[in-house]
Design a protein around this motif. Structure first.
Motif, PDB file in Angstrom:
ATOM      1  N   ALA A 107       0.872  -1.132  -0.003  1.00  0.00           N
ATOM      2  CA  ALA A 107       0.053  -0.002  -0.050  1.00  0.00           C
ATOM      3  C   ALA A 107       0.875   1.281   0.028  1.00  0.00           C
ATOM      4  O   ALA A 107       0.514   2.287  -0.607  1.00  0.00           O
ATOM      5  CB  ALA A 107      -0.995  -0.239   1.300  1.00  0.00           C
ATOM      6  N   LYS A 108       2.055   1.313   0.835  1.00  0.00           N
ATOM      7  CA  LYS A 108       2.866   2.235   0.697  1.00  0.00           C
ATOM      8  C   LYS A 108       3.520   2.427  -0.575  1.00  0.00           C
ATOM      9  O   LYS A 108       3.674   3.780  -0.934  1.00  0.00           O
ATOM     10  CB  LYS A 108       4.285   2.214   1.781  1.00  0.00           C
ATOM     11  N   LEU A 109       3.896   1.598  -1.255  1.00  0.00           N
ATOM     12  CA  LEU A 109       4.473   1.679  -2.773  1.00  0.00           C
ATOM     13  C   LEU A 109       3.301   2.096  -3.476  1.00  0.00           C
ATOM     14  O   LEU A 109       3.809   3.069  -4.285  1.00  0.00           O
ATOM     15  CB  LEU A 109       5.016   0.282  -3.097  1.00  0.00           C
ATOM     16  N   MET A 110       2.291   1.700  -3.455  1.00  0.00           N
ATOM     17  CA  MET A 110       1.117   2.343  -4.488  1.00  0.00           C
ATOM     18  C   MET A 110       0.835   3.864  -4.220  1.00  0.00           C
ATOM     19  O   MET A 110       0.884   4.560  -5.165  1.00  0.00           O
ATOM     20  CB  MET A 110      -0.041   1.361  -4.263  1.00  0.00           C
ATOM     21  N   CYS A 111       0.951   4.300  -2.830  1.00  0.00           N
ATOM     22  CA  CYS A 111       0.727   5.664  -2.684  1.00  0.00           C
ATOM     23  C   CYS A 111       1.863   6.427  -3.087  1.00  0.00           C
ATOM     24  O   CYS A 111       1.646   7.363  -3.498  1.00  0.00           O
ATOM     25  CB  CYS A 111       0.719   5.686  -0.953  1.00  0.00           C
ATOM     26  N   LEU A 112       3.137   5.924  -2.705  1.00  0.00           N
ATOM     27  CA  LEU A 112       4.357   6.660  -3.263  1.00  0.00           C
ATOM     28  C   LEU A 112       4.084   6.768  -4.840  1.00  0.00           C
ATOM     29  O   LEU A 112       4.564   7.960  -5.182  1.00  0.00           O
ATOM     30  CB  LEU A 112       5.515   6.032  -2.802  1.00  0.00           C
ATOM     31  N   CYS A 113       3.870   5.788  -5.583  1.00  0.00           N
ATOM     32  CA  CYS A 113       3.605   5.918  -6.955  1.00  0.00           C
ATOM     33  C   CYS A 113       2.722   6.856  -7.313  1.00  0.00           C
ATOM     34  O   CYS A 113       2.833   7.531  -8.501  1.00  0.00           O
ATOM     35  CB  CYS A 113       3.286   4.462  -7.601  1.00  0.00           C
ATOM     36  N   PHE A 114       1.498   6.877  -6.585  1.00  0.00           N
ATOM     37  CA  PHE A 114       0.529   7.901  -7.020  1.00  0.00           C
ATOM     38  C   PHE A 114       0.798   9.401  -6.684  1.00  0.00           C
ATOM     39  O   PHE A 114       0.500  10.036  -7.595  1.00  0.00           O
ATOM     40  CB  PHE A 114      -0.811   7.856  -6.003  1.00  0.00           C
ATOM     41  N   ILE A 115       1.802   9.456  -5.655  1.00  0.00           N
ATOM     42  CA  ILE A 115       2.027  10.769  -5.227  1.00  0.00           C
ATOM     43  C   ILE A 115       3.346  11.298  -6.380  1.00  0.00           C
ATOM     44  O   ILE A 115       3.245  12.407  -6.923  1.00  0.00           O
ATOM     45  CB  ILE A 115       3.059  10.822  -3.939  1.00  0.00           C
ATOM     46  N   ILE A 116       3.998  10.465  -6.921  1.00  0.00           N
ATOM     47  CA  ILE A 116       4.969  10.684  -7.867  1.00  0.00           C
ATOM     48  C   ILE A 116       4.286  10.912  -9.244  1.00  0.00           C
ATOM     49  O   ILE A 116       4.687  11.960  -9.949  1.00  0.00           O
ATOM     50  CB  ILE A 116       5.966   9.575  -8.111  1.00  0.00           C
ATOM     51  N   LEU A 117       3.255  10.223  -9.666  1.00  0.00           N
ATOM     52  CA  LEU A 117       2.605  10.395 -10.719  1.00  0.00           C
ATOM     53  C   LEU A 117       2.031  11.855 -10.717  1.00  0.00           C
ATOM     54  O   LEU A 117       2.040  12.749 -11.310  1.00  0.00           O
ATOM     55  CB  LEU A 117       1.510   9.467 -10.882  1.00  0.00           C
ATOM     56  N   ALA A 118       1.245  12.097  -9.486  1.00  0.00           N
ATOM     57  CA  ALA A 118       0.451  13.603  -9.455  1.00  0.00           C
ATOM     58  C   ALA A 118       1.617  14.781  -9.354  1.00  0.00           C
ATOM     59  O   ALA A 118       1.217  15.678 -10.040  1.00  0.00           O
ATOM     60  CB  ALA A 118      -0.005  13.479  -7.774  1.00  0.00           C
ATOM     61  N   ILE A 119       2.769  14.459  -8.868  1.00  0.00           N
ATOM     62  CA  ILE A 119       3.731  15.617  -9.009  1.00  0.00           C
ATOM     63  C   ILE A 119       4.138  15.826 -10.492  1.00  0.00           C
ATOM     64  O   ILE A 119       4.436  16.985 -10.881  1.00  0.00           O
ATOM     65  CB  ILE A 119       4.959  15.350  -8.221  1.00  0.00           C
ATOM     66  N   ALA A 120       4.365  14.629 -11.074  1.00  0.00           N
ATOM     67  CA  ALA A 120       4.754  14.674 -12.473  1.00  0.00           C
ATOM     68  C   ALA A 120       3.983  15.494 -13.329  1.00  0.00           C
ATOM     69  O   ALA A 120       3.983  16.276 -14.305  1.00  0.00           O
ATOM     70  CB  ALA A 120       5.183  13.334 -13.079  1.00  0.00           C
ATOM     71  N   VAL A 121       2.562  14.912 -13.281  1.00  0.00           N
ATOM     72  CA  VAL A 121       1.559  15.692 -13.875  1.00  0.00           C
ATOM     73  C   VAL A 121       1.290  17.137 -13.630  1.00  0.00           C
ATOM     74  O   VAL A 121       1.254  18.057 -14.544  1.00  0.00           O
ATOM     75  CB  VAL A 121       0.188  15.110 -13.582  1.00  0.00           C
ATOM     76  N   ALA A 122       1.544  17.695 -12.324  1.00  0.00           N
ATOM     77  CA  ALA A 122       1.503  18.926 -12.013  1.00  0.00           C
ATOM     78  C   ALA A 122       2.717  19.879 -12.610  1.00  0.00           C
ATOM     79  O   ALA A 122       2.687  20.827 -13.070  1.00  0.00           O
ATOM     80  CB  ALA A 122       1.629  19.108 -10.549  1.00  0.00           C
ATOM     81  N   VAL A 123       3.826  19.409 -12.571  1.00  0.00           N
ATOM     82  CA  VAL A 123       4.886  19.775 -13.381  1.00  0.00           C
ATOM     83  C   VAL A 123       4.799  19.959 -14.739  1.00  0.00           C
ATOM     84  O   VAL A 123       5.093  21.013 -15.187  1.00  0.00           O
ATOM     85  CB  VAL A 123       6.274  19.125 -12.873  1.00  0.00           C
ATOM     86  N   SER A 124       4.562  18.829 -15.348  1.00  0.00           N
ATOM     87  CA  SER A 124       4.003  18.832 -16.951  1.00  0.00           C
ATOM     88  C   SER A 124       3.337  20.041 -17.123  1.00  0.00           C
ATOM     89  O   SER A 124       3.069  20.696 -18.168  1.00  0.00           O
ATOM     90  CB  SER A 124       3.896  17.639 -17.274  1.00  0.00           C
ATOM     91  N   ALA A 125       2.212  20.266 -16.373  1.00  0.00           N
ATOM     92  CA  ALA A 125       1.072  20.887 -16.742  1.00  0.00           C
ATOM     93  C   ALA A 125       1.497  22.547 -16.742  1.00  0.00           C
ATOM     94  O   ALA A 125       1.198  23.754 -17.288  1.00  0.00           O
ATOM     95  CB  ALA A 125      -0.229  20.882 -15.764  1.00  0.00           C
ATOM     96  N   ASP A 126       2.617  22.771 -15.964  1.00  0.00           N
ATOM     97  CA  ASP A 126       3.119  24.271 -15.585  1.00  0.00           C
ATOM     98  C   ASP A 126       4.367  24.515 -16.661  1.00  0.00           C
ATOM     99  O   ASP A 126       5.164  25.447 -16.784  1.00  0.00           O
ATOM    100  CB  ASP A 126       3.632  24.384 -14.294  1.00  0.00           C
ATOM    101  N   GLU A 127       4.971  23.365 -17.201  1.00  0.00           N
ATOM    102  CA  GLU A 127       5.921  23.450 -17.990  1.00  0.00           C
ATOM    103  C   GLU A 127       6.138  24.359 -19.013  1.00  0.00           C
ATOM    104  O   GLU A 127       7.078  25.342 -19.296  1.00  0.00           O
ATOM    105  CB  GLU A 127       6.021  21.961 -18.613  1.00  0.00           C
ATOM    106  N   CYS A 128       5.151  25.011 -19.579  1.00  0.00           N
ATOM    107  CA  CYS A 128       5.010  25.974 -20.463  1.00  0.00           C
ATOM    108  C   CYS A 128       4.256  27.014 -20.122  1.00  0.00           C
ATOM    109  O   CYS A 128       3.973  28.038 -21.261  1.00  0.00           O
ATOM    110  CB  CYS A 128       4.955  25.355 -21.814  1.00  0.00           C
TER     111      CYS A 128
END
Length: 107
Positions: free
Chosen positions: A2-23
């Motif tokens: 469960a911790k691994l899935m949670c960590l993966c979700f957090i990483i994915l959420a950060i990646a989406v947020a960063v890419s949304a602001d990329e340009c």
């Protein structure tokens, strides 16, 4: 597990947020310097300013196109966007898709 899935979700959420602001900066610069040359109606097509072309030359066009929604296409005339791209000597390649618009071959 469960911790691994949670960590993966957090990483994915950060990646989406960063890419949304990329340009975001490119988007703001493009609106400021090129907005008057790319809004509807389709005519007249005006030659863009040197400042607009400078922004166009450095902009991350794939990022900007990825964020182009149907709602934004009601504001920005893609024919005019293509005109600016050609005038500023950074044209879209034949068949390039930007939002839902596919650019025709260069004349």
């Amino acid at each position: 597990m469960a911790k691994l899935m949670c960590l993966c979700f957090i990483i994915l959420a950060i990646a989406v947020a960063v890419s949304a602001d990329e340009c975001k900066g490119d988007r703001q610069d493009m609106i400021k310097e090129c907005g008057q040359y790319t809004k509807w109606p389709a005519e007249p097509k005006l030659d863009p300013s040197k400042a607009c072309c400078a922004v166009w030359q450095k902009a991350n066009i794939p990022c900007l196109c990825a964020g182009l929604t149907k709602e934004k296409e009601k504001i920005w005339c893609m024919e005019k966007v293509g005109y600016v791209a050609n005038f500023c000597k950074k044209p879209f390649p034949h068949g390039y898709k930007c939002g839902s618009y596919t650019f025709p071959p260069l004349a």
